[in-house]
Motif scaffolding. Structure first.
Motif, PDB file in Angstrom:
ATOM      1  N   THR A  88       9.545  -0.984  -5.790  1.00 26.13           N
ATOM      2  CA  THR A  88       9.243  -1.658  -4.513  1.00 26.13           C
ATOM      3  C   THR A  88       7.902  -2.378  -4.593  1.00 26.13           C
ATOM      4  OG1 THR A  88      10.557  -0.020  -3.330  1.00 26.13           O
ATOM      5  CG2 THR A  88       9.010  -1.298  -2.011  1.00 26.13           C
ATOM      6  N   TRP A  89       6.951  -1.768  -5.271  1.00 27.20           N
ATOM      7  CA  TRP A  89       5.640  -2.408  -5.437  1.00 27.20           C
ATOM      8  C   TRP A  89       5.835  -3.768  -6.113  1.00 27.20           C
ATOM      9  CZ3 TRP A  89       2.680  -4.438  -9.310  1.00 27.20           C
ATOM     10  CH2 TRP A  89       1.340  -4.700  -8.989  1.00 27.20           C
ATOM     11  N   ASN A  90       6.639  -3.766  -7.178  1.00 29.89           N
ATOM     12  CA  ASN A  90       6.891  -4.990  -7.921  1.00 29.89           C
ATOM     13  C   ASN A  90       7.653  -6.004  -7.067  1.00 29.89           C
ATOM     14  OD1 ASN A  90       6.894  -6.558 -10.377  1.00 29.89           O
ATOM     15  ND2 ASN A  90       9.075  -6.113 -10.489  1.00 29.89           N
ATOM     16  N   PHE A  91       8.646  -5.529  -6.340  1.00 32.59           N
ATOM     17  CA  PHE A  91       9.431  -6.392  -5.450  1.00 32.59           C
ATOM     18  C   PHE A  91       8.525  -7.079  -4.416  1.00 32.59           C
ATOM     19  CE2 PHE A  91      11.713  -6.543  -1.297  1.00 32.59           C
ATOM     20  CZ  PHE A  91      12.601  -7.557  -1.589  1.00 32.59           C
ATOM     21  N   MET A  92       7.586  -6.320  -3.873  1.00 38.13           N
ATOM     22  CA  MET A  92       6.722  -6.851  -2.812  1.00 38.13           C
ATOM     23  C   MET A  92       5.734  -7.908  -3.301  1.00 38.13           C
ATOM     24  SD  MET A  92       7.871  -5.747  -0.031  1.00 38.13           S
ATOM     25  CE  MET A  92       6.652  -6.646   0.939  1.00 38.13           C
ATOM     26  N   GLN A  93       5.481  -7.946  -4.617  1.00 37.41           N
ATOM     27  CA  GLN A  93       4.523  -8.922  -5.137  1.00 37.41           C
ATOM     28  C   GLN A  93       4.979 -10.355  -4.843  1.00 37.41           C
ATOM     29  OE1 GLN A  93       1.467  -7.858  -6.139  1.00 37.41           O
ATOM     30  NE2 GLN A  93       2.463  -5.978  -5.482  1.00 37.41           N
ATOM     31  N   TRP A  94       6.304 -10.574  -4.859  1.00 38.80           N
ATOM     32  CA  TRP A  94       6.829 -11.909  -4.537  1.00 38.80           C
ATOM     33  C   TRP A  94       6.382 -12.308  -3.125  1.00 38.80           C
ATOM     34  CZ3 TRP A  94       9.748 -14.251  -0.813  1.00 38.80           C
ATOM     35  CH2 TRP A  94      10.190 -15.545  -1.091  1.00 38.80           C
ATOM     36  N   PHE A  95       6.434 -11.352  -2.210  1.00 36.04           N
ATOM     37  CA  PHE A  95       6.061 -11.626  -0.815  1.00 36.04           C
ATOM     38  C   PHE A  95       4.552 -11.867  -0.670  1.00 36.04           C
ATOM     39  CE2 PHE A  95      10.265  -9.943  -0.295  1.00 36.04           C
ATOM     40  CZ  PHE A  95      10.774 -10.660   0.783  1.00 36.04           C
ATOM     41  N   VAL A  96       3.774 -11.160  -1.483  1.00 40.82           N
ATOM     42  CA  VAL A  96       2.320 -11.368  -1.447  1.00 40.82           C
ATOM     43  C   VAL A  96       2.018 -12.837  -1.788  1.00 40.82           C
ATOM     44  CG1 VAL A  96       0.119 -10.760  -2.555  1.00 40.82           C
ATOM     45  CG2 VAL A  96       1.770  -8.962  -2.005  1.00 40.82           C
ATOM     46  N   MET A  97       2.647 -13.334  -2.862  1.00 39.39           N
ATOM     47  CA  MET A  97       2.400 -14.705  -3.293  1.00 39.39           C
ATOM     48  C   MET A  97       2.986 -15.725  -2.312  1.00 39.39           C
ATOM     49  SD  MET A  97       0.413 -14.149  -5.563  1.00 39.39           S
ATOM     50  CE  MET A  97      -0.058 -15.866  -5.745  1.00 39.39           C
ATOM     51  N   GLU A  98       4.139 -15.402  -1.765  1.00 38.25           N
ATOM     52  CA  GLU A  98       4.781 -16.290  -0.787  1.00 38.25           C
ATOM     53  C   GLU A  98       3.880 -16.460   0.444  1.00 38.25           C
ATOM     54  OE1 GLU A  98       7.295 -18.168  -0.997  1.00 38.25           O
ATOM     55  OE2 GLU A  98       7.865 -18.618   1.077  1.00 38.25           O
ATOM     56  N   GLN A  99       3.244 -15.354   0.856  1.00 39.59           N
ATOM     57  CA  GLN A  99       2.352 -15.432   2.015  1.00 39.59           C
ATOM     58  C   GLN A  99       1.135 -16.303   1.715  1.00 39.59           C
ATOM     59  OE1 GLN A  99       4.815 -14.295   4.409  1.00 39.59           O
ATOM     60  NE2 GLN A  99       2.810 -14.367   5.371  1.00 39.59           N
ATOM     61  N   VAL A 100       0.627 -16.210   0.473  1.00 38.87           N
ATOM     62  CA  VAL A 100      -0.513 -17.061   0.092  1.00 38.87           C
ATOM     63  C   VAL A 100      -0.094 -18.527   0.236  1.00 38.87           C
ATOM     64  CG1 VAL A 100      -2.019 -17.796  -1.814  1.00 38.87           C
ATOM     65  CG2 VAL A 100      -1.544 -15.366  -1.481  1.00 38.87           C
ATOM     66  N   GLU A 101       1.103 -18.837  -0.290  1.00 34.97           N
ATOM     67  CA  GLU A 101       1.612 -20.210  -0.220  1.00 34.97           C
ATOM     68  C   GLU A 101       1.752 -20.684   1.219  1.00 34.97           C
ATOM     69  OE1 GLU A 101       5.350 -21.544  -2.095  1.00 34.97           O
ATOM     70  OE2 GLU A 101       4.513 -20.624  -3.900  1.00 34.97           O
TER      71      GLU A 101
ATOM     72  N   LYS B 157       0.834  -1.200   0.000  1.00 35.70           N
ATOM     73  CA  LYS B 157       0.000   0.000   0.000  1.00 35.70           C
ATOM     74  C   LYS B 157       0.875   1.261   0.000  1.00 35.70           C
ATOM     75  CE  LYS B 157      -4.098   1.589   2.400  1.00 35.70           C
ATOM     76  NZ  LYS B 157      -4.872   1.524   3.621  1.00 35.70           N
ATOM     77  N   MET B 158       1.906   1.221   0.826  1.00 35.09           N
ATOM     78  CA  MET B 158       2.823   2.359   0.922  1.00 35.09           C
ATOM     79  C   MET B 158       3.557   2.597  -0.402  1.00 35.09           C
ATOM     80  SD  MET B 158       6.008   2.768   3.568  1.00 35.09           S
ATOM     81  CE  MET B 158       5.115   2.892   5.071  1.00 35.09           C
ATOM     82  N   SER B 159       4.020   1.527  -1.024  1.00 35.57           N
ATOM     83  CA  SER B 159       4.739   1.675  -2.290  1.00 35.57           C
ATOM     84  C   SER B 159       3.800   2.212  -3.377  1.00 35.57           C
ATOM     85  CB  SER B 159       5.381   0.366  -2.722  1.00 35.57           C
ATOM     86  OG  SER B 159       4.400  -0.623  -2.904  1.00 35.57           O
ATOM     87  N   HIS B 160       2.544   1.800  -3.314  1.00 32.56           N
ATOM     88  CA  HIS B 160       1.554   2.288  -4.282  1.00 32.56           C
ATOM     89  C   HIS B 160       1.329   3.779  -4.077  1.00 32.56           C
ATOM     90  CE1 HIS B 160      -2.315   2.746  -6.336  1.00 32.56           C
ATOM     91  NE2 HIS B 160      -1.989   1.651  -7.006  1.00 32.56           N
ATOM     92  N   ALA B 161       1.174   4.182  -2.807  1.00 35.07           N
ATOM     93  CA  ALA B 161       0.926   5.595  -2.503  1.00 35.07           C
ATOM     94  C   ALA B 161       2.111   6.469  -2.925  1.00 35.07           C
ATOM     95  CB  ALA B 161       0.666   5.749  -1.007  1.00 35.07           C
TER      96      ALA B 161
END
Ligand code: FEO
Length: 183
Positions: free
Chosen positions: A120-133, A110-114
């Motif tokens: 950083t937004w793109n970098f964080m996407q890996w973590f979003v998917m990792e958390q789903v897993e 959210k912060m990177s988007h704002a």
């Protein structure tokens, strides 16, 4: 010339996430030691592996901060919470912690988007998917335990569950080999 490509607030938030991942690693480590002490070698090995994975996450963020020319701050890691009271409780506590970490990841997104910090937004996407897993993995284990009786699991069921966990792959890549491109 300014070669720092992260805002002050973003660098601080990413540094805080380094501590959060290190804390997650300590939690897995302490639960693994607890499980081993209770005689559950399979579960312990699964948790030790996860402790290592969380450390890899920490390294991944640390590497990213350096890559973007900002400063890394290594701080004290909070102590892990009290040991679980049962195997079922152990995984419930783990899920709670993973959800908490997911929320921290979402805040960074959210912060990177704002800030329109798309790197950083793109970098964080890996973590979003990792958390789903990770959440899915723990939820599936909790489901299995629920079928086997949850808190009331018999010793036989606990024995088989521990054996199943032992069979799970123990392959973890060393932290130094983990990069943004090859997690
Ligand atoms: Fe790195 Fe499970 O969060």
């Amino acid at each position: 010339m300014n070669t720092n490509r992260l805002s002050k607030t973003m660098a601080a938030a990413l540094n805080a996430q380094i501590t959060k991942e290190a804390h997650a690693s300590q939690i897995y480590l302490s639960y693994a030691a607890w499980a081993d002490g209770q005689g559950f070698a399979g579960i312990a090995s699964f948790l030790f592996r996860h402790a290592h994975e969380e450390r890899n996450h920490m390294m991944k963020i640390l590497e990213y901060i350096l890559k973007r020319g900002a400063e890394v701050e290594v701080t004290a890691i909070p102590a892990p919470p009290a040991s679980p009271v049962s195997i079922n409780n152990c995984f419930e506590k783990i899920l709670e912690h993973e959800v908490d970490n997911t929320n921290a990841v979402y805040k960074l997104v959210k912060m990177s988007h704002a800030e329109e910090d798309w790197a950083t937004w793109n970098f964080m996407q890996w973590f979003v998917m990792e958390q789903v897993e990770e959440e899915t993995l723990v939820m599936n284990l909790l489901d299995k335990m629920k079928i086997a009786g949850g808190e009331k699991m018999s010793s036989d069921a606990l024995y088989s569950f521990d054996k199943d966990m032992e069979k799970a792959s123990n392959e973890v890549r060393p932290a130094q080999e983990v990069t943004t491109e090859t997690p």
